[in-house]
Design a protein around this motif. Structure first.
Motif, PDB file in Angstrom:
ATOM      1  N   ARG A  35       0.870  -1.175   0.000  1.00 10.02           N
ATOM      2  CA  ARG A  35       0.000   0.000   0.000  1.00 10.02           C
ATOM      3  C   ARG A  35       0.905   1.223   0.000  1.00 10.02           C
ATOM      4  NH1 ARG A  35      -2.615   3.081   4.245  1.00 10.02           N
ATOM      5  NH2 ARG A  35      -4.577   3.979   3.514  1.00 10.02           N
ATOM      6  N   ALA A  36       0.803   2.063  -1.023  1.00  7.11           N
ATOM      7  CA  ALA A  36       1.760   3.159  -1.198  1.00  7.11           C
ATOM      8  C   ALA A  36       1.053   4.502  -1.333  1.00  7.11           C
ATOM      9  CB  ALA A  36       2.624   2.903  -2.429  1.00  7.11           C
ATOM     10  N   ASP A  37       1.611   5.511  -0.679  1.00  2.00           N
ATOM     11  CA  ASP A  37       1.102   6.878  -0.726  1.00  2.00           C
ATOM     12  C   ASP A  37       1.685   7.558  -1.965  1.00  2.00           C
ATOM     13  OD1 ASP A  37       0.481   9.532  -0.397  1.00  2.00           O
ATOM     14  OD2 ASP A  37       1.397   9.738   1.595  1.00  2.00           O
ATOM     15  N   LEU A  38       0.923   7.589  -3.048  1.00  3.60           N
ATOM     16  CA  LEU A  38       1.420   8.180  -4.289  1.00  3.60           C
ATOM     17  C   LEU A  38       1.595   9.685  -4.180  1.00  3.60           C
ATOM     18  CD1 LEU A  38      -0.417   6.244  -7.146  1.00  3.60           C
ATOM     19  CD2 LEU A  38       1.843   5.849  -6.156  1.00  3.60           C
ATOM     20  N   THR A  39       0.794  10.326  -3.354  1.00  6.49           N
ATOM     21  CA  THR A  39       0.939  11.777  -3.180  1.00  6.49           C
ATOM     22  C   THR A  39       2.330  12.102  -2.661  1.00  6.49           C
ATOM     23  OG1 THR A  39      -1.421  12.162  -2.867  1.00  6.49           O
ATOM     24  CG2 THR A  39       0.072  13.775  -1.891  1.00  6.49           C
ATOM     25  N   TRP A  40       2.826  11.305  -1.732  1.00  3.99           N
ATOM     26  CA  TRP A  40       4.163  11.516  -1.198  1.00  3.99           C
ATOM     27  C   TRP A  40       5.233  11.035  -2.184  1.00  3.99           C
ATOM     28  CZ3 TRP A  40       7.374  14.130   1.326  1.00  3.99           C
ATOM     29  CH2 TRP A  40       8.574  13.622   1.817  1.00  3.99           C
ATOM     30  N   LEU A  41       5.057   9.857  -2.732  1.00  3.34           N
ATOM     31  CA  LEU A  41       6.101   9.251  -3.557  1.00  3.34           C
ATOM     32  C   LEU A  41       6.244   9.912  -4.925  1.00  3.34           C
ATOM     33  CD1 LEU A  41       5.537   5.509  -2.633  1.00  3.34           C
ATOM     34  CD2 LEU A  41       7.300   7.058  -1.760  1.00  3.34           C
ATOM     35  N   THR A  42       5.252  10.685  -5.346  1.00  2.83           N
ATOM     36  CA  THR A  42       5.389  11.442  -6.593  1.00  2.83           C
ATOM     37  C   THR A  42       5.690  12.914  -6.320  1.00  2.83           C
ATOM     38  OG1 THR A  42       2.997  11.876  -6.708  1.00  2.83           O
ATOM     39  CG2 THR A  42       3.818   9.913  -7.860  1.00  2.83           C
ATOM     40  N   SER A  43       6.017  13.236  -5.077  1.00  2.68           N
ATOM     41  CA  SER A  43       6.318  14.626  -4.720  1.00  2.68           C
ATOM     42  C   SER A  43       7.730  15.008  -5.162  1.00  2.68           C
ATOM     43  CB  SER A  43       6.174  14.832  -3.210  1.00  2.68           C
ATOM     44  OG  SER A  43       7.296  14.290  -2.516  1.00  2.68           O
ATOM     45  N   ALA A  44       8.033  16.282  -5.041  1.00  3.35           N
ATOM     46  CA  ALA A  44       9.344  16.814  -5.428  1.00  3.35           C
ATOM     47  C   ALA A  44      10.295  16.924  -4.239  1.00  3.35           C
ATOM     48  CB  ALA A  44       9.172  18.186  -6.076  1.00  3.35           C
ATOM     49  N   TRP A  45      10.001  16.217  -3.149  1.00  5.80           N
ATOM     50  CA  TRP A  45      10.849  16.333  -1.968  1.00  5.80           C
ATOM     51  C   TRP A  45      12.260  15.830  -2.258  1.00  5.80           C
ATOM     52  CZ3 TRP A  45      14.008  13.147   0.745  1.00  5.80           C
ATOM     53  CH2 TRP A  45      14.526  13.672   1.935  1.00  5.80           C
TER      54      TRP A  45
END
Length: 279
Positions: A35-45
């Motif tokens: 289960r993956a948080d795409l909002t975080w993992l596709t961020s520019a951080w």
């Protein structure tokens, strides 16, 4: 430049916002659900240590997130870090020869048997920060000595640093899930290690970078820049599937953007997220 941000840390977005999640089965292991948080993992951080990081303690920007030392997860973590420590030279480590480098966490209340973390091994602290943190006056450069060792020897820092250090700011949680049909799967959740990840004390940190636009300045999404870490956390097949799904969702515009990343802020940061496509 380290030390350039002190009393007034960069702004952070609120902790609660809409997130996009994806859940899939590990192609290499049918009993493993990711289960993956795409909002975080596709961020520019990206890590901005030494170039705008305000540090987690007021007035100590040169510490970054190393002010409190690092808990070691298990015996394997202790042995791996210990082997790396044996390789350190004075050029790598400002406090070279310091012993011991590991200590047991003391309970804040000795009479409270429920004190989380008491008795667990952690890296020692020296002068208010992790013993492996080199100061800006170190000839070899400021920052983590174990990270410097990895770079000097051509390895990835995840091979020399404590688990918690190379995983941050990705948070992995695992639990066995019993389904209604009496089957069982291991569910791995990967997402943002935000202030809440530290427990109640996380709200007291001087600054935390995951929600700060000043740290969302990478031209490539986090799932690409953290490929090695995510592969180590999920396994090669699961990471490859995560990357495929995340890229597909980005192409279709189906990901709720992170509010600290540029596209959701009207281009406040001059970065446009790109993803590597096969040639």
């Amino acid at each position: 430049m380290a030390g350039s941000v002190q009393e007034d840390p960069p702004e952070e977005v609120p902790l609660d916002f809409t997130r996009e999640w994806v859940e899939f089965t590990d192609p290499a292991e049918p009993a493993h659900l990711v289960r993956a948080d795409l909002t975080w993992l596709t961020s520019a951080w990206t890590c901005v240590y030494g170039r705008g990081c305000a540090g987690v303690e007021t007035g100590r920007p040169d510490d970054g997130c190393c002010s409190h030392g690092a808990f070691l997860t298990d015996d394997d973590d202790v042995r791996r870090v210990g082997a790396a420590v044996a390789e350190l030279t004075p050029a790598d480590w400002q406090r070279h020869g310091t012993a011991p480098w590991v200590e047991l966490e003391e309970a804040e209340d000795p009479d409270d048997d429920s004190d989380d973390g008491a008795g667990e091994p952690r890296t020692r602290r020296a002068d208010g920060a992790c013993v492996f943190l080199n100061g800006p006056d170190h000839p070899g450069g400021a920052g983590c000595a174990l990270h410097a060792l990895a770079l000097r020897t051509g390895r990835h820092p995840l091979e020399t640093k404590p688990d918690v250090c190379w995983q941050l700011p990705v948070r992995r949680e695992q639990e066995w899930v019993d389904r209604p049909d009496d089957t069982r799967v291991l569910r791995t959740t990967v997402g943002e290690f935000d202030r809440r990840g530290w427990g109640p004390g996380g709200h007291e940190l001087h600054w935390w970078c995951t929600g700060a636009p000043a740290a969302h300045v990478s031209p490539e999404p986090l799932y690409d820049t953290y490929a090695a870490e995510l592969t180590a956390l999920l396994g090669p097949a699961a990471y490859a599937e995560l990357r495929r799904l995340a890229g597909s969702r980005l192409d279709q515009g189906l990901v709720a953007p992170h509010p600290a990343s540029p596209p959701a802020r009207g281009g406040a940061v001059p970065v446009e997220l790109l993803r590597r496509r096969p040639g």
